[in-house]
Motif scaffolding. Structure first.
Motif, PDB file in Angstrom:
ATOM      1  N   UNK A   1      -8.022   0.186  -2.701  1.00 27.55           N
ATOM      2  CA  UNK A   1      -6.853   1.048  -2.815  1.00 27.55           C
ATOM      3  C   UNK A   1      -7.265   2.275  -3.620  1.00 27.55           C
ATOM      4  N   UNK A   2      -7.066   3.486  -3.085  1.00 23.06           N
ATOM      5  CA  UNK A   2      -7.527   4.689  -3.784  1.00 23.06           C
ATOM      6  C   UNK A   2      -6.794   4.951  -5.116  1.00 23.06           C
ATOM      7  N   UNK A   3      -5.599   4.424  -5.260  1.00 28.72           N
ATOM      8  CA  UNK A   3      -4.833   4.662  -6.485  1.00 28.72           C
ATOM      9  C   UNK A   3      -5.103   3.578  -7.527  1.00 28.72           C
TER      10      UNK A   3
ATOM     11  N   UNK B   1     -11.719 -12.058   3.637  1.00 23.23           N
ATOM     12  CA  UNK B   1     -11.087 -13.355   3.398  1.00 23.23           C
ATOM     13  C   UNK B   1      -9.650 -13.304   3.906  1.00 23.23           C
ATOM     14  N   UNK B   2      -9.502 -13.505   5.219  1.00 22.07           N
ATOM     15  CA  UNK B   2      -8.191 -13.442   5.854  1.00 22.07           C
ATOM     16  C   UNK B   2      -8.177 -14.457   7.003  1.00 22.07           C
TER      17      UNK B   2
ATOM     18  N   UNK C   1      -9.190  -4.205  -4.799  1.00 24.77           N
ATOM     19  CA  UNK C   1      -9.887  -4.561  -3.565  1.00 24.77           C
ATOM     20  C   UNK C   1      -8.969  -5.493  -2.765  1.00 24.77           C
ATOM     21  N   UNK C   2      -8.851  -5.235  -1.480  1.00 27.68           N
ATOM     22  CA  UNK C   2      -8.026  -6.081  -0.614  1.00 27.68           C
ATOM     23  C   UNK C   2      -8.658  -6.134   0.762  1.00 27.68           C
ATOM     24  N   UNK C   3      -8.191  -7.055   1.565  1.00 26.81           N
ATOM     25  CA  UNK C   3      -8.673  -7.186   2.926  1.00 26.81           C
ATOM     26  C   UNK C   3      -7.659  -6.538   3.861  1.00 26.81           C
ATOM     27  N   UNK C   4      -8.115  -5.647   4.709  1.00 28.70           N
ATOM     28  CA  UNK C   4      -7.214  -4.987   5.644  1.00 28.70           C
ATOM     29  C   UNK C   4      -7.974  -4.216   6.695  1.00 28.70           C
TER      30      UNK C   4
END
Length: 128
Positions: A59-61, A93-94, A65-68
């Motif tokens: 996420x730039x803000x 991890x999804x 870290x996330x999966x997408x």
């Protein structure tokens, strides 16, 4: 696997709970998302060489870290999106159920829907 095949592999009832987790407002919009799902199953896909790729992203803000998948992967008409391959990187991890639910959510919110979905789209995107 093509997005249309991925959607066909799951019943709407299997993926709907994930919609509510990813998009809390969606918990009150089961009918509208159900119609989107049914409409997507009825549309003839246009074959595409482009992919919808799930990967680790930042996420730039918040720098979280996330999966997408990149939003640009969904910037197309529903018929073209249905013809895209859906895959994930090895570090992503999804689950498949989460991926198909996320695809449905992004197709509805970002993709260019057919005219017959206009009223449902308005209900999904209006703020309350």
């Amino acid at each position: 696997m093509k997005l249309q095949e991925f959607l066909q592999a799951y019943a709407f009832e299997e993926i709907y709970p994930y919609i509510g987790l990813m998009f809390p407002k969606g918990r009150k919009l089961k009918i509208q998302f159900g119609r989107a799902y049914e409409l997507l199953l009825s549309i003839e896909p246009i074959p595409s060489k482009k992919k919808i790729r799930y990967q680790l992203m930042q996420d730039p803000i918040s720098k979280e870290i996330f999966c997408g998948a990149d939003d640009n992967d969904f910037n197309s008409g529903w018929n073209v999106l249905l013809g895209k391959d859906v895959n994930k990187d090895s570090q992503a991890d999804i689950t498949n159920e989460e991926m198909v639910a996320n695809c449905l959510l992004n197709v509805v919110l970002i993709g260019r829907h057919p005219k017959e979905f206009d009223e449902d789209f308005r209900q999904i995107t209006e703020s309350k």
